[in-house]
Structure formats: structure tokens, C-alpha cells
Write a protein that holds these residues in place. Structure first.
Motif, PDB file in Angstrom:
ATOM      1  N   GLU A 180       0.853  -1.399  -0.270  1.00 39.45           N
ATOM      2  CA  GLU A 180      -0.049   0.475  -0.102  1.00 39.45           C
ATOM      3  C   GLU A 180       1.224   0.848   0.085  1.00 39.45           C
ATOM      4  OE1 GLU A 180      -3.244   1.862   2.949  1.00 39.45           O
ATOM      5  OE2 GLU A 180      -2.656   0.120   3.205  1.00 39.45           O
ATOM      6  N   ILE A 181       2.069   1.292   0.913  1.00 36.27           N
ATOM      7  CA  ILE A 181       3.019   2.894   0.774  1.00 36.27           C
ATOM      8  C   ILE A 181       3.682   2.167  -0.382  1.00 36.27           C
ATOM      9  CG2 ILE A 181       4.794   3.915   1.813  1.00 36.27           C
ATOM     10  CD1 ILE A 181       3.713   1.323   4.290  1.00 36.27           C
ATOM     11  N   GLN A 182       3.986   1.666  -1.157  1.00 37.90           N
ATOM     12  CA  GLN A 182       4.609   2.129  -2.288  1.00 37.90           C
ATOM     13  C   GLN A 182       4.134   2.216  -3.255  1.00 37.90           C
ATOM     14  OE1 GLN A 182       6.389  -2.421  -2.394  1.00 37.90           O
ATOM     15  NE2 GLN A 182       8.525  -1.191  -1.073  1.00 37.90           N
ATOM     16  N   GLY A 183       2.658   1.645  -3.086  1.00 42.31           N
ATOM     17  CA  GLY A 183       1.612   2.012  -4.548  1.00 42.31           C
ATOM     18  C   GLY A 183       1.587   3.183  -4.167  1.00 42.31           C
ATOM     19  N   LYS A 184       1.486   4.136  -2.887  1.00 39.94           N
ATOM     20  CA  LYS A 184       1.037   5.653  -2.669  1.00 39.94           C
ATOM     21  C   LYS A 184       1.862   6.114  -2.643  1.00 39.94           C
ATOM     22  CE  LYS A 184      -3.309   5.135  -1.169  1.00 39.94           C
ATOM     23  NZ  LYS A 184      -3.969   5.468  -1.950  1.00 39.94           N
ATOM     24  N   LEU A 185       4.015   5.994  -2.618  1.00 39.32           N
ATOM     25  CA  LEU A 185       4.040   6.613  -2.580  1.00 39.32           C
ATOM     26  C   LEU A 185       5.004   6.258  -5.045  1.00 39.32           C
ATOM     27  CD1 LEU A 185       7.018   5.794  -0.410  1.00 39.32           C
ATOM     28  CD2 LEU A 185       5.336   8.060  -0.748  1.00 39.32           C
ATOM     29  N   ALA A 186       3.973   5.309  -5.437  1.00 43.54           N
ATOM     30  CA  ALA A 186       4.486   5.149  -7.194  1.00 43.54           C
ATOM     31  C   ALA A 186       3.735   6.593  -7.568  1.00 43.54           C
ATOM     32  CB  ALA A 186       4.115   4.086  -7.700  1.00 43.54           C
ATOM     33  N   GLU A 187       2.586   6.769  -6.416  1.00 42.57           N
ATOM     34  CA  GLU A 187       1.634   7.120  -7.700  1.00 42.57           C
ATOM     35  C   GLU A 187       1.530   8.580  -7.316  1.00 42.57           C
ATOM     36  OE1 GLU A 187      -2.793   6.855  -6.854  1.00 42.57           O
ATOM     37  OE2 GLU A 187      -2.470   5.030  -5.476  1.00 42.57           O
ATOM     38  N   ALA A 188       2.635   9.331  -5.863  1.00 40.18           N
ATOM     39  CA  ALA A 188       2.616  10.347  -6.377  1.00 40.18           C
ATOM     40  C   ALA A 188       4.272  10.634  -7.070  1.00 40.18           C
ATOM     41  CB  ALA A 188       2.546  10.719  -4.636  1.00 40.18           C
ATOM     42  N   GLN A 189       5.007  10.066  -7.335  1.00 38.77           N
ATOM     43  CA  GLN A 189       6.058   9.613  -8.792  1.00 38.77           C
ATOM     44  C   GLN A 189       5.732   9.907  -9.484  1.00 38.77           C
ATOM     45  OE1 GLN A 189       9.301  10.262  -7.220  1.00 38.77           O
ATOM     46  NE2 GLN A 189       9.619  11.550  -8.992  1.00 38.77           N
ATOM     47  N   LYS A 190       4.218   9.420 -10.378  1.00 34.39           N
ATOM     48  CA  LYS A 190       3.546   9.616 -11.712  1.00 34.39           C
ATOM     49  C   LYS A 190       3.674  10.749 -11.742  1.00 34.39           C
ATOM     50  CE  LYS A 190       0.113   7.546 -14.307  1.00 34.39           C
ATOM     51  NZ  LYS A 190      -0.873   6.569 -14.660  1.00 34.39           N
ATOM     52  N   VAL A 191       2.550  11.443 -10.803  1.00 36.08           N
ATOM     53  CA  VAL A 191       2.738  13.144 -10.680  1.00 36.08           C
ATOM     54  C   VAL A 191       3.423  13.746 -10.919  1.00 36.08           C
ATOM     55  CG1 VAL A 191       1.361  15.003  -9.676  1.00 36.08           C
ATOM     56  CG2 VAL A 191       0.525  12.720  -9.890  1.00 36.08           C
TER      57      VAL A 191
END
Length: 356
Positions: A180-191
Motif C-alpha cells: 500500500e505504501i509503495q503504491g501511494k509513493l509510486a502514484e505520487a512519483q507519477k504525478v
């Protein structure tokens, strides 16, 4: 007289080229119409802040699961050690009776009750008075001890099995929280990837680019309106007691990067830093922020805070730092930042906690 010749029809090749060109133009037009435009920096900040906050919420859940996992692992190890020692003691008792049976067999006077050695349930025999009458007092005591050991071992094995199942459950929870953490961080990095490194730093309010370049130790100059950025080092008043000692310890970690689940010394998350800092002051704090929120006397007025008090943020209490005086908090903010000072007003303050 005017010519009435019919115009020459276009060649098949030309028709094909024109058709392909038209199709490409339509496709590009459709793509343009449906392509998501790059968000503004304000929009990107709102989205990234939301994702980072959700990642930190998941981080504290991860920390709780990790703490439970470690506790269960220790319990399982202790139970397995006890089972191994108990089995060794049981084997010695059985060996002792076995030696006696061998001696009696050789002398031709083996006591039939020593067939208990072949049973996994000595209690069945011990319940029979006639059997006990044929045993010496020492043999009876030994058999009773064997029976007690067997019962204890059975209970310990059952308990260990239950703990192992719980341990497996916490391992799964750890994996889920980590994903879950890694998914949120990946989404933020994509933005953030749609922006330059300088723009990313402005959006995140970080002391470094979100791609991991080393920070500047929290000296970002000053608060940047609307960015949630760190402040320059405030004029920190001298703390006293354990809170002051904890704040002094935390100051030694300024500039070290945030990493979820980290407890030092190379990197920290929010509650890892405060737990360590108070540990240096001789106080044992719980691991996660929600538990640290209950580690002392709550203070709801910011004007009553003293340097070194814990300060709790957000409604679910998923973030914690140390009050640094003058409306500043010293904390490990989130991914992409370092341990730094920051204005208290950048986050929703809930209350302070005076420890000890």
C-alpha cells in the motif's frame, strides 16, 4: 472550343497516402481531445500531499504490524526453546526408566508395569491402583513426572502452533501495508514526473528532489507559502528535563532522510525519530504515533507547549514530532524530505504530550 476531357482520376498510390494522412490527423485530433493535460503545480501539490499523507497513514499501520510481528516472533522462539528443553528432559526421564527395565530383564525379574515406557499416555496406567501397587515409589514418581512433562509439552506445542498462525497473519499484514505504501509513493512519483526537479521540490516542499538526491539538512531558507516547505533553523529555546534532552538528541539527526518504517541511524520515519530521541533521554516510548499520543499528559493549547513535548498531528494521530519552540516542530516529515524544522501551522495540530 473548350476541351471537355474528363480530369484524370488520382492514382491508387495517391489515394492511399491521402487516406492514411487523413486517418492519422483524425487519430491525433482524438488523442489530443482525450489526453490529460499536465496538472498545475497547485493541483499536483494537492494530489501529492494527499498521497503522501495516505502513505504515512499506511506507514504507522506498517509499524504497528511490524511491532506485533516482532513480539510474536520472540514468543514463538521462546516457546520452541521451552518445547525443546522439555522434550530433552522427558527423554532423560524415559532413558532412566529404560535402563531400569533393561536391568530387570537381564535379571529375569522385569516389572510388567515398565511397559509404560511403550505408552504415550502414562496417565492411563497411573489411574489404576493395581498398577501403582506394583511400582516402587521412585518409579511411580518418575512416571508421574513423565506424564506431567507430556501434558506440558502438548500444551506448549499447541500454543506454539497458535502463535505461528498469528505470526503468519502479521507477515501478510506487513506485506499488504508495504504494498500500500509503495503504491501511494509510486502514484505520487507519477504525478511529479511531469515536472522538472526544481518544480518537484517546490510542489513537495522538500529539501531535495523527490527522486532521492541528498538533502541540505533542512536549511531551505524559509517557509514557502502554499508549498508546506521547511523553515530555516528557528531560535530554539533551551529545553529542560527529559523533553529538552529528547529535543537535543533529535537535533543531532537534522538532515537525515525520511524512510517509512525506519528507526535510524541512517534514516527515520516520524515515530521512529521520536522514539529514539526519548530513548536517549532515558524514556521508553511505544513504536507508533497513536500509542505515543497516550504516553503522557495531553496539552491542547499550543501556548502551553514546552520544547521537547511530543506534538501530534491529523485526526487519526498518524504523525508525531517534537515541539521546538516558537511555533516550530522538529520532525521526519515524509518521503522525499529530511529531518527538519517546520512551522506547526503546516499540519493540523491535535495536541501535545508531555512525557515524564
Amino acid at each position: 472550343m473548350a476541351s471537355h476531357r474528363r480530369p484524370k482520376p488520382p492514382s491508387r498510390t495517391r489515394v492511399t497516402v491521402l487516406t492514411a494522412t487523413a486517418a492519422a490527423a483524425v487519430a491525433l485530433s482524438a488523442q489530443s481531445a482525450h489526453a490529460d493535460p499536465r496538472p498545475s503545480k497547485a493541483e499536483a501539490k494537492a494530489e501529492v500531499d494527499k498521497l503522501y499523507e495516505e502513505a504515512e497513514q499506511a506507514t504507522e499501520k506498517f509499524n504497528g504490524a511490524k511491532e506485533q510481528h516482532d513480539k510474536l516472533q520472540k514468543q514463538v522462539d521462546e516457546l520452541q526453546d521451552r518445547v525443546a528443553r522439555g522434550q530433552e528432559e522427558l527423554n532423560k526421564l524415559r532413558d532412566g526408566l529404560g535402563s531400569l527395565a533393561t536391568a530387570q530383564y537381564r535379571s529375569g525379574s522385569i516389572d510388567p508395569t515398565l511397559q509404560l515406557l511403550l505408552s504415550s499416555d502414562p496417565d492411563t496406567y497411573l489411574e489404576k491402583a493395581s498398577t501403582l501397587n506394583q511400582l516402587s515409589a521412585k518409579q511411580a514418581d518418575t512416571l508421574r513426572l513423565i506424564a506431567a512433562k507430556q501434558r506440558a509439552l502438548a500444551q506448549q506445542r499447541k500454543e506454539a502452533t497458535t502463535k505461528l498462525a498469528d505470526l503468519e497473519s502479521t507477515r501478510k499484514a506487513l506485506g499488504e501495508r508495504q504494498r500500500e505504501i509503495q503504491g501511494k509513493l509510486a502514484e505520487a512519483q507519477k504525478v511529479l514526473n511531469a515536472f522538472s526537479e526544481k518544480e518537484r521540490a517546490e510542489i513537495t516542499g522538500s529539501d531535495k528532489g523527490a527522486d532521492g538526491a541528498k538533502g541540505t539538512g533542512g536549511k531551505s531558507g524559509g517557509d514557502s507559502a502554499g508549498t508546506g516547505g521547511s523553515s530555516s533553523h528557528p531560535n530554539v529555546p533551551a529545553g529542560s528535563g527529559r523533553g529538552g534532552a529528547a529535543l537535543g538528541a533529535a537535533q543531532s539527526q537534522l538532515g537525515k532522510p525520511y524512510h517509512y518504517g525506519a528507526t535510524g541511524m541512517a534514516s527515520w520515519d516520524c515515530s521512529g525519530l521520536t522514539q529514539w530521541a526519548y530513548g536517549q533521554a532515558g524514556v521508553s516510548l511505544p513504536r507508533i504515533s497513536q500509542d505515543q499520543a497516550n504516553a503522557g499528559t495531553r496539552i491542547y493549547s499550543q501556548s502551553q507547549l514546552q520544547p521537547g513535548d511530543l506534538v501530534i498531528f491529523y485526526g487519526d494521530q498518524h504523525h508525531v514530532g517534537l515541539y521546538a519552540g516558537n511555533g516550530q516542530v522538529l520532525h521526519a516529515p515524509r518521503t522525499g524530505t529530511v529531518v527538519r524544522y517546520e512551522a506547526m501551522g503546516n499540519m493540523p495540530f491535535q495536541f501535545g504530550v508531555r512525557v515524564g
